[in-house]
Scaffold this active site. Structure first.
Site, PDB file in Angstrom:
ATOM      1  N   TYR A 128     -15.854  -7.451  28.740  1.00 14.86           N
ATOM      2  CA  TYR A 128     -17.323  -7.436  28.859  1.00 14.86           C
ATOM      3  C   TYR A 128     -17.936  -7.633  27.480  1.00 14.86           C
ATOM      4  O   TYR A 128     -17.240  -7.604  26.452  1.00 14.86           O
ATOM      5  CB  TYR A 128     -17.788  -6.097  29.452  1.00 14.86           C
ATOM      6  CG  TYR A 128     -17.403  -4.912  28.609  1.00 14.86           C
ATOM      7  CD1 TYR A 128     -18.204  -4.491  27.555  1.00 14.86           C
ATOM      8  CD2 TYR A 128     -16.212  -4.226  28.840  1.00 14.86           C
ATOM      9  CE1 TYR A 128     -17.842  -3.426  26.749  1.00 14.86           C
ATOM     10  CE2 TYR A 128     -15.839  -3.158  28.036  1.00 14.86           C
ATOM     11  CZ  TYR A 128     -16.647  -2.761  27.000  1.00 14.86           C
ATOM     12  OH  TYR A 128     -16.292  -1.718  26.195  1.00 14.86           O
ATOM     13  N   GLU A 172     -22.552  31.291  51.944  1.00 16.82           N
ATOM     14  CA  GLU A 172     -23.400  32.473  52.131  1.00 16.82           C
ATOM     15  C   GLU A 172     -22.745  33.715  51.521  1.00 16.82           C
ATOM     16  O   GLU A 172     -23.373  34.755  51.382  1.00 16.82           O
ATOM     17  CB  GLU A 172     -23.761  32.708  53.600  1.00 16.82           C
ATOM     18  CG  GLU A 172     -22.619  32.714  54.558  1.00 16.82           C
ATOM     19  CD  GLU A 172     -22.377  31.354  55.199  1.00 16.82           C
ATOM     20  OE1 GLU A 172     -22.233  31.314  56.428  1.00 16.82           O
ATOM     21  OE2 GLU A 172     -22.294  30.347  54.482  1.00 16.82           O
ATOM     22  N   ASP A 184     -16.929   3.543  20.070  1.00 19.14           N
ATOM     23  CA  ASP A 184     -15.922   3.305  19.025  1.00 19.14           C
ATOM     24  C   ASP A 184     -16.214   4.017  17.707  1.00 19.14           C
ATOM     25  O   ASP A 184     -15.287   4.489  17.033  1.00 19.14           O
ATOM     26  CB  ASP A 184     -15.745   1.804  18.785  1.00 19.14           C
ATOM     27  CG  ASP A 184     -14.948   1.147  19.916  1.00 19.14           C
ATOM     28  OD1 ASP A 184     -14.354   1.890  20.720  1.00 19.14           O
ATOM     29  OD2 ASP A 184     -14.930  -0.092  19.991  1.00 19.14           O
ATOM     30  N   SER A 216     -20.718  -0.889  18.618  1.00 20.04           N
ATOM     31  CA  SER A 216     -20.643   0.085  17.517  1.00 20.04           C
ATOM     32  C   SER A 216     -19.509  -0.192  16.530  1.00 20.04           C
ATOM     33  O   SER A 216     -19.457   0.411  15.462  1.00 20.04           O
ATOM     34  CB  SER A 216     -20.577   1.519  18.047  1.00 20.04           C
ATOM     35  OG  SER A 216     -19.283   1.862  18.463  1.00 20.04           O
ATOM     36  N   LYS A 273     -12.953  10.209  19.305  1.00 19.69           N
ATOM     37  CA  LYS A 273     -12.479   9.354  20.407  1.00 19.69           C
ATOM     38  C   LYS A 273     -10.957   9.370  20.377  1.00 19.69           C
ATOM     39  O   LYS A 273     -10.358   9.066  19.348  1.00 19.69           O
ATOM     40  CB  LYS A 273     -13.009   7.932  20.267  1.00 19.69           C
ATOM     41  CG  LYS A 273     -12.635   7.041  21.457  1.00 19.69           C
ATOM     42  CD  LYS A 273     -13.332   5.698  21.438  1.00 19.69           C
ATOM     43  CE  LYS A 273     -12.865   4.868  22.641  1.00 19.69           C
ATOM     44  NZ  LYS A 273     -13.468   3.530  22.672  1.00 19.69           N
ATOM     45  N   THR A 320     -21.106  -0.033  25.013  1.00 12.48           N
ATOM     46  CA  THR A 320     -20.649  -0.399  26.361  1.00 12.48           C
ATOM     47  C   THR A 320     -21.603   0.121  27.431  1.00 12.48           C
ATOM     48  O   THR A 320     -21.728  -0.471  28.499  1.00 12.48           O
ATOM     49  CB  THR A 320     -19.228   0.169  26.580  1.00 12.48           C
ATOM     50  OG1 THR A 320     -18.364  -0.470  25.660  1.00 12.48           O
ATOM     51  CG2 THR A 320     -18.728  -0.061  27.979  1.00 12.48           C
TER      52      THR A 320
HETATM   53  C1  SIN Z   1     -17.731   1.274  23.788  1.00 16.48           C
HETATM   54  O1  SIN Z   1     -18.907   1.565  23.748  1.00 16.48           O
HETATM   55  O2  SIN Z   1     -16.930   1.888  24.541  1.00 16.48           O
HETATM   56  C2  SIN Z   1     -17.118   0.171  22.975  1.00 16.48           C
HETATM   57  C3  SIN Z   1     -18.114  -0.693  22.311  1.00 16.48           C
HETATM   58  C4  SIN Z   1     -18.891   0.036  21.280  1.00 16.48           C
HETATM   59  O3  SIN Z   1     -18.365   0.949  20.654  1.00 16.48           O
HETATM   60  O4  SIN Z   1     -20.055  -0.350  21.070  1.00 16.48           O
END
Ligand code: SIN
Length: 318
Positions: free
Chosen positions: A31, A295, A101, A67, A171, A17
């Site tokens: 996205y 200060e 991820d 990922s 995560k 991301t």
């Molecule tokens: C992220 O990066 O938050 C989600 C997508 C990924 O893991 O590449």
């Protein structure tokens, strides 16, 4: 320059991301990850050269993927690129941009495979690069600061100002910027204003230099150190009253990052000019004063007001 020999910091990009784009800035979920190249990510940090203090960045786009699609072939390539760069004597550390991820898996894999004695710092973002307030540039900047820190060795992850070890990082949140946790172990440290603050700061004196005075001196002769707090509408007369009564030290628990109401600051500065030792700390329960904000001298090691009072009293016994 900071006096230390200049070194290379290598940024290896893998997508995620942090390199993602959305059709509009307010979209944090719809996205596409892994769209922007590593140079684009670095260009989003205009002050980067100042932060590098003479060190040189080298960047390499290893892969470009979301990922969730991480695989063993990519892990092998990434480990090979890390091993290559880590073996170069002029490389101080590596930063890897990665999706959130599966970041924890890559972190542990690299720790187990490389066992690096130099820093290998994974970083990421929860918002795409096109967000109104993207978190990627700050995370990348923080990760570079950690990779340049001489105390770091091994694989770490940096996100939302926190430094996690490869062993503990996980995560834990689907959306918020601070999406990672180290569970019961807690973060290894924090990055504040480009500086690393370790949870375990290593060696610091565990016994005060004036300790022997405490055992001998009658308590009535111990220095008088008072604690005051900043708050809305503080009354500076309390400082004047303490001075008139012979106070030798004042610890002020400031608001926020050590801010002090102007009337109280004027009175404390006057007290300091007249020989009263003044120390500033914060009334916030977490964090410590970052940067030179006043200060007034800051209490050492981020001590709270009550511990700062003990330290100042011992200081004044010298
Ligand atoms: C992220 O990066 O938050 C989600 C997508 C990924 O893991 O590449």
């Amino acid at each position: 320059m900071n006096g230390k020999k200049s070194q290379k910091v290598v940024v290896l990009a893998t997508g995620g991301t942090i390199a993602g784009t959305a059709a509009n800035g307010s979209d944090h979920t719809g996205y596409t990850a892994a769209q922007l190249g590593v140079q684009h990510l670095l260009d989003a940090i205009p002050t980067l050269n100042d932060a590098l203090q003479g060190d040189v960045l080298v960047c390499e786009q290893v892969v470009q993927l979301d990922s969730k699609d991480m695989d063993h072939a990519t892990w092998q390539t990434l480990a090979q690129r890390c091993a290559y760069w880590l073996s170069q004597p002029d490389v101080g550390g590596i930063v890897i941009t990665h999706g959130t991820d599966t970041l924890e898996e890559t972190a542990w894999f690299l720790q187990m495979v490389l066992g690096p004695t130099k820093p290998v710092v994974l970083t990421c973002a929860m918002r795409p690069a096109t967000a109104l307030m993207p978190d990627g540039p700050q995370n990348l900047w923080d990760a570079i600061a950690v990779a340049r820190d001489v105390m770091v060795h091994g694989v770490m992850a940096v996100c939302a100002g926190r430094i996690h070890s490869a062993r503990d990082v996980q995560k834990v949140h689907t959306y918020r910027l601070d999406a990672f946790s180290s569970g019961d172990a807690g973060p290894r440290g924090w990055v504040e204003q480009g500086r690393v603050r370790w949870a375990d700061p290593g060696s610091w004196p565990l016994k005060h230099a004036n300790a022997h005075q405490v055992l001998e001196r009658p308590v009535a002769q111990w220095p008088w150190v008072a604690v005051l707090h900043n708050h809305a509408n503080p009354d500076a007369r309390q400082v004047h009253a303490l001075m008139a009564a012979g106070v030798q030290g004042i610890v002020l628990a400031g608001t926020g990052n050590g801010t002090v109401h102007h009337s109280l600051l004027a009175a404390l500065t006057q007290a300091q000019d007249q020989g009263v030792a003044v120390r500033l700390t914060t009334r916030c329960a977490e964090g410590q004063i970052v940067g030179a904000v006043s200060e007034l001298p800051t209490a050492p090691r981020g001590l709270n007001a009550f511990k700062a009072r003990v330290s100042l009293m011992l200081d004044l016994m010298g």
